[in-house]
Motif scaffolding. Structure first.
Motif, PDB file in Angstrom:
ATOM      1  N   GLY A 180     -10.787   6.437  -0.768  1.00  8.07           N
ATOM      2  CA  GLY A 180     -10.301   5.403   0.060  1.00  8.07           C
ATOM      3  C   GLY A 180      -9.047   4.716  -0.522  1.00  8.07           C
ATOM      4  N   ASP A 181      -8.355   3.916   0.385  1.00  8.68           N
ATOM      5  CA  ASP A 181      -7.182   3.205  -0.167  1.00  8.68           C
ATOM      6  C   ASP A 181      -7.569   2.007  -1.077  1.00  8.68           C
ATOM      7  N   GLY A 217      -7.627  -1.080  -0.616  1.00 10.53           N
ATOM      8  CA  GLY A 217      -8.409  -1.981   0.163  1.00 10.53           C
ATOM      9  C   GLY A 217      -9.920  -1.493   0.055  1.00 10.53           C
ATOM     10  N   SER A 218     -10.175  -0.403   0.582  1.00 11.42           N
ATOM     11  CA  SER A 218     -11.633  -0.120   0.638  1.00 11.42           C
ATOM     12  C   SER A 218     -12.199  -0.011  -0.697  1.00 11.42           C
ATOM     13  N   ARG A 219     -11.676   0.194  -1.603  1.00 10.83           N
ATOM     14  CA  ARG A 219     -12.208   0.446  -2.967  1.00 10.83           C
ATOM     15  C   ARG A 219     -12.313  -0.890  -3.615  1.00 10.83           C
ATOM     16  N   ALA A 241     -13.007  -3.716  -1.566  1.00  7.45           N
ATOM     17  CA  ALA A 241     -13.923  -4.313  -0.453  1.00  7.45           C
ATOM     18  C   ALA A 241     -15.430  -3.503  -0.747  1.00  7.45           C
ATOM     19  N   ARG A 242     -15.312  -2.283  -1.157  1.00  6.67           N
ATOM     20  CA  ARG A 242     -16.877  -1.687  -1.845  1.00  6.67           C
ATOM     21  C   ARG A 242     -17.304  -2.269  -2.917  1.00  6.67           C
ATOM     22  N   PRO A 293     -14.580  -8.063   4.223  1.00  7.11           N
ATOM     23  CA  PRO A 293     -14.010  -7.074   4.377  1.00  7.11           C
ATOM     24  C   PRO A 293     -12.666  -7.020   5.163  1.00  7.11           C
ATOM     25  N   GLU A 294     -12.536  -7.976   6.071  1.00  6.47           N
ATOM     26  CA  GLU A 294     -11.441  -8.149   6.878  1.00  6.47           C
ATOM     27  C   GLU A 294     -10.209  -8.339   6.049  1.00  6.47           C
ATOM     28  N   VAL A 325      -8.141  -4.958   5.059  1.00 10.40           N
ATOM     29  CA  VAL A 325      -7.804  -3.768   6.055  1.00 10.40           C
ATOM     30  C   VAL A 325      -6.420  -4.105   6.697  1.00 10.40           C
TER      31      VAL A 325
END
Length: 215
Positions: free
Chosen positions: A91-92, A94-96, A98-99, A159-160, A163
């Motif tokens: 993922g990008d 951001g997703s990394r 957030a995770r 998480p918002e 994204v």
């Protein structure tokens, strides 16, 4: 699943990349060559780890390294066995991020911060201040001169905040602030610091090293 020490409610996540020539600090390759750019990545990560160790002498925090490139064995050979390592995954950015935050809160952390290794101004004092600010604020941000941020701290996963952002652009910080306000979050800001990403940024790193030698 990540296992945090029971006593550790403050958790720091360091995002870095294994210093493989040609795959790291690519914008600095024209000035330093592939090996020189990789060595800079290596040195800056080690400097960040040193600052975190200094913080651990005075504050109870657990530390985790989220890495890209390389593998667990290479990371342990490089930075030692005394750290927790997790691959950043897919993922990008951001997703990394957030995770990694979600995992930390799931594991029992109450205050979690993410930093990179591109900003030599991130020292033990800045990190200590950031954790202190998390006592009173839901969101702590460290703005970078290039329009990104060098630190984000939270007391719960949101998480918002990660994204619909074009990572690596000059709008990352501003977009994050806008999202925070839409979510009725009240961010607090750390001092604005400079990243070392481009050839013209190299004096920042050189000044940091000179300062270390004098201290």
């Amino acid at each position: 699943m990540l296992k945090l020490p029971k006593s550790s409610k403050q958790h720091l996540i360091i995002f870095t990349r294994y210093p493989e020539p040609g795959k790291t600090k690519t914008r600095l390759i024209p000035a330093l060559g592939t090996l020189g750019a990789a060595n800079l990545q290596r040195e800056m990560t080690e400097y960040t780890i040193f600052q975190v160790r200094e913080l651990q002498k005075v504050t109870a925090i657990s530390v985790e390294v989220r890495f890209a490139g390389g593998d667990l064995q290479l990371m342990q050979d490089w930075l030692g066995l005394g750290l927790v390592y997790q691959p950043q995954g897919e993922g990008d950015l951001g997703s990394r991020m957030a995770r990694s935050l979600f995992d930390a809160f799931e594991s029992g952390a109450e205050k979690v911060m993410i930093i990179g290794t591109d900003c030599p101004g991130v020292n033990a004092q800045i990190l200590a201040t950031a954790f202190e600010q998390l006592q009173a604020f839901e969101l702590v941000l460290g703005p970078a001169i290039d329009g990104g941020y060098y630190l984000i701290g939270l007391r719960q996963p949101i998480p918002e905040l990660f994204v619909n952002i074009e990572w690596g652009t000059a709008q990352v910080f501003q977009k994050t602030v806008e999202i925070a306000h839409l979510l009725n979050l009240s961010p607090v800001y750390l001092p604005t610091l400079a990243d070392v990403d481009r050839p013209e940024d190299l004096p920042i790193w050189e000044q940091t090293l000179e300062g270390e030698m004098r201290s």
